[in-house]
Design a protein around this motif. Structure first.
Motif, PDB file in Angstrom:
ATOM      1  N   UNK A  49      -7.723   9.068   3.238  1.00 36.26           N
ATOM      2  CA  UNK A  49      -8.326   7.760   2.985  1.00 36.26           C
ATOM      3  C   UNK A  49      -7.957   7.131   1.649  1.00 36.26           C
ATOM      4  N   UNK A  50      -7.365   7.907   0.736  1.00 34.45           N
ATOM      5  CA  UNK A  50      -6.984   7.384  -0.577  1.00 34.45           C
ATOM      6  C   UNK A  50      -5.547   7.764  -0.887  1.00 34.45           C
ATOM      7  N   UNK A  90       0.851  -1.191   0.000  1.00 38.24           N
ATOM      8  CA  UNK A  90       0.000   0.000   0.000  1.00 38.24           C
ATOM      9  C   UNK A  90       0.887   1.241   0.000  1.00 38.24           C
ATOM     10  N   UNK A  91       0.715   2.062  -1.003  1.00 40.44           N
ATOM     11  CA  UNK A  91       1.458   3.322  -1.092  1.00 40.44           C
ATOM     12  C   UNK A  91       0.945   4.285  -0.019  1.00 40.44           C
ATOM     13  N   UNK A  92       1.859   4.941   0.663  1.00 37.22           N
ATOM     14  CA  UNK A  92       1.486   5.918   1.686  1.00 37.22           C
ATOM     15  C   UNK A  92       1.614   7.334   1.130  1.00 37.22           C
ATOM     16  N   UNK A  93       0.650   8.179   1.466  1.00 35.91           N
ATOM     17  CA  UNK A  93       0.707   9.573   1.052  1.00 35.91           C
ATOM     18  C   UNK A  93       1.836  10.324   1.753  1.00 35.91           C
ATOM     19  N   UNK A  94       2.394  11.285   1.071  1.00 31.95           N
ATOM     20  CA  UNK A  94       3.247  12.268   1.745  1.00 31.95           C
ATOM     21  C   UNK A  94       2.400  12.980   2.797  1.00 31.95           C
ATOM     22  N   UNK A  95       2.972  13.352   3.939  1.00 36.54           N
ATOM     23  CA  UNK A  95       2.175  14.007   4.989  1.00 36.54           C
ATOM     24  C   UNK A  95       1.369  15.215   4.514  1.00 36.54           C
ATOM     25  N   UNK A  96       1.883  15.957   3.533  1.00 36.91           N
ATOM     26  CA  UNK A  96       1.147  17.112   3.005  1.00 36.91           C
ATOM     27  C   UNK A  96      -0.163  16.666   2.378  1.00 36.91           C
ATOM     28  N   UNK A  97      -0.120  15.555   1.625  1.00 35.87           N
ATOM     29  CA  UNK A  97      -1.328  15.037   0.981  1.00 35.87           C
ATOM     30  C   UNK A  97      -2.237  14.335   1.986  1.00 35.87           C
ATOM     31  N   UNK A  98      -1.634  13.623   2.927  1.00 36.77           N
ATOM     32  CA  UNK A  98      -2.415  12.887   3.922  1.00 36.77           C
ATOM     33  C   UNK A  98      -3.252  13.829   4.773  1.00 36.77           C
ATOM     34  N   UNK A  99      -2.729  15.007   5.037  1.00 36.73           N
ATOM     35  CA  UNK A  99      -3.468  15.981   5.839  1.00 36.73           C
ATOM     36  C   UNK A  99      -4.714  16.464   5.101  1.00 36.73           C
ATOM     37  N   UNK A 100      -4.621  16.568   3.798  1.00 36.28           N
ATOM     38  CA  UNK A 100      -5.758  17.055   3.016  1.00 36.28           C
ATOM     39  C   UNK A 100      -6.817  15.979   2.845  1.00 36.28           C
ATOM     40  N   UNK A 101      -6.383  14.737   2.523  1.00 36.73           N
ATOM     41  CA  UNK A 101      -7.330  13.626   2.431  1.00 36.73           C
ATOM     42  C   UNK A 101      -6.578  12.325   2.695  1.00 36.73           C
ATOM     43  N   UNK A 139      -7.554  14.511  -5.530  1.00 31.74           N
ATOM     44  CA  UNK A 139      -7.760  14.056  -4.157  1.00 31.74           C
ATOM     45  C   UNK A 139      -9.052  13.251  -4.085  1.00 31.74           C
ATOM     46  N   UNK A 140      -9.031  12.178  -3.283  1.00 34.16           N
ATOM     47  CA  UNK A 140     -10.260  11.453  -3.018  1.00 34.16           C
ATOM     48  C   UNK A 140     -11.192  12.290  -2.140  1.00 34.16           C
ATOM     49  N   UNK A 141     -12.366  11.766  -1.909  1.00 33.05           N
ATOM     50  CA  UNK A 141     -13.329  12.468  -1.057  1.00 33.05           C
ATOM     51  C   UNK A 141     -14.359  11.468  -0.525  1.00 33.05           C
ATOM     52  N   UNK A 142     -15.045  11.886   0.534  1.00 32.19           N
ATOM     53  CA  UNK A 142     -16.207  11.161   1.064  1.00 32.19           C
ATOM     54  C   UNK A 142     -15.909   9.707   1.426  1.00 32.19           C
ATOM     55  N   UNK A 143     -14.696   9.436   1.936  1.00 30.69           N
ATOM     56  CA  UNK A 143     -14.365   8.108   2.403  1.00 30.69           C
ATOM     57  C   UNK A 143     -13.933   7.124   1.346  1.00 30.69           C
ATOM     58  N   UNK A 144     -13.881   7.530   0.075  1.00 33.47           N
ATOM     59  CA  UNK A 144     -13.460   6.620  -0.991  1.00 33.47           C
ATOM     60  C   UNK A 144     -11.974   6.306  -0.859  1.00 33.47           C
ATOM     61  N   UNK A 152      -8.865   7.990  -5.714  1.00 30.21           N
ATOM     62  CA  UNK A 152      -9.088   9.417  -5.916  1.00 30.21           C
ATOM     63  C   UNK A 152      -9.934   9.751  -7.133  1.00 30.21           C
ATOM     64  N   UNK A 153     -10.422   8.729  -7.840  1.00 25.93           N
ATOM     65  CA  UNK A 153     -11.310   8.984  -8.968  1.00 25.93           C
ATOM     66  C   UNK A 153     -12.620   9.585  -8.472  1.00 25.93           C
ATOM     67  N   UNK A 154     -13.138  10.532  -9.233  1.00 27.02           N
ATOM     68  CA  UNK A 154     -14.383  11.203  -8.876  1.00 27.02           C
ATOM     69  C   UNK A 154     -14.286  11.890  -7.516  1.00 27.02           C
TER      70      UNK A 154
END
Length: 352
Positions: A200-201, A187-198, A226-231, A234-236
């Protein structure tokens, strides 16, 4: 010019138009009517006038009816319309620069990972090439595993699985076989900058490269999603172009649905600010995709999905049939100029 040559040219033109009209005919009339209604509501023009203009844009610029809506073509001059990479122009470009006999490398997740092993930044296992013991060993060394289908895109069928949720490695194997997963990955981990914004994806950039007539790779554009709404993909979600010089998020984000014209200056799920966001390791990501573009030079036009991890960029996948609308959406193109001039400067031999 001989009369025979003229007849061939006329036949080719008729064939292209016939194809476009067939696609329009085969389209759902219900969807077409819905799009015309949306255009009518947004533009104030009559439905009859919109339909006539749609047909004009189809014939002259290769624009499908969704193109007409998402690019708000009723607001564009003829000269501006001619700068847009539309649905049929995009198809023609792909056919012109991409050798279909190499498409399988990008379509199949296992071949993609193997070919671009040096750029993906993660360990993986190809189920078809692995024994049950191989899968159990992969399972035993990880807390979570990302599982992909072989020929599906946009995250379809993908699952992020936690090893703690399975009674045993054998139970995990049974699940993998039952679901038909083709590739198991770290599982690829987000950079902390991206993880703070969203968080879950895996939030990615779509970075589109094009090998020019001069044999050199060029970066057409980069769009951060960026993903959204728990997805978990990051599509849609929300997306916006990144300035290629500064690596910053410069426009309000757009929903993943190209027909949805809402905009976001802050992430709709977490409320974090998007405008002005600096992409970590952006220069490294640019250098990486330009290098990766030359691994399979027979496929000249590729949309790379690139993650930014805590230690640098990593390619998630490459798309040899990339979306054409990402950087031509209305509030993200204030000059109302599409990508055709840039494409033509790189591939002057292409005739849209």
């Amino acid at each position: 010019m001989s009369s025979n040559t003229e007849r061939k040219i006329d036949a080719a033109k008729e064939s292209k138009l016939a194809y476009k009209l067939r696609v329009l005919k085969d389209s759902s009339f219900k969807k077409l009517d819905e799009v015309i209604t949306l255009c009518h509501q947004q533009s104030g023009k009559s439905k009859a006038a919109i339909l006539l203009d749609m047909v004009h844009c189809l014939r002259k610029f290769g624009a499908g009816y969704y193109d007409y809506l998402i690019f708000q073509m009723w607001t564009l001059t003829e000269a501006q319309r001619d700068t847009y990479l539309t649905r049929f122009r995009s198809k023609k470009l792909i056919e012109f620069v991409n050798d279909k006999s190499y498409s399988h490398i990008f379509d199949n997740k296992d071949e993609m990972n193997t070919t671009f092993r040096d750029y993906i930044g993660r360990e993986f296992l190809i189920v078809a090439d692995s024994t049950r013991d191989d899968i159990k060993d992969f399972f035993s060394k990880r807390e979570k595993i990302f599982c992909k289908m072989r020929d599906l895109g946009c995250g379809d069928g993908a699952e992020k699985l936690y090893t703690k949720d399975f009674e045993s490695a054998d139970a995990f194997c049974d699940y993998v076989y039952e679901k038909g997963f083709a590739t198991l990955e770290d599982v690829i981990e987000n950079h902390p900058v991206f993880a703070e914004i969203y968080p879950d994806a895996v939030n990615t950039m779509r970075m589109v490269t094009l090998i020019g007539d001069d044999g050199k790779p060029y970066l057409l554009y980069a769009v951060l999603k960026f993903g959204r709404d728990g997805r978990i993909v990051d599509n849609y979600g929300v997306q916006s172009p990144i300035d290629l010089e500064t690596g910053k998020y410069v426009f309000p984000a757009h929903p993943g649905d190209s027909c949805d014209h809402r905009s976001f200056t802050h992430h709709p799920t977490t409320g974090k600010q998007l405008i002005g966001l600096q992409v970590p390791y952006f220069e490294e990501a640019k250098a990486m995709v330009l290098k990766a573009a030359m691994v399979v030079p027979q496929v000249r036009y590729v949309g790379w999905d690139v993650a930014i991890t805590p230690t640098g960029p990593a390619i998630i996948e490459g798309n040899n049939y990339t979306a054409h609308d990402f950087v031509q959406l209305p509030f993200q193109t204030p000059d109302k100029i599409g990508t055709m001039p840039l494409i033509k400067s790189i591939v002057p031999s292409f005739n849209p």
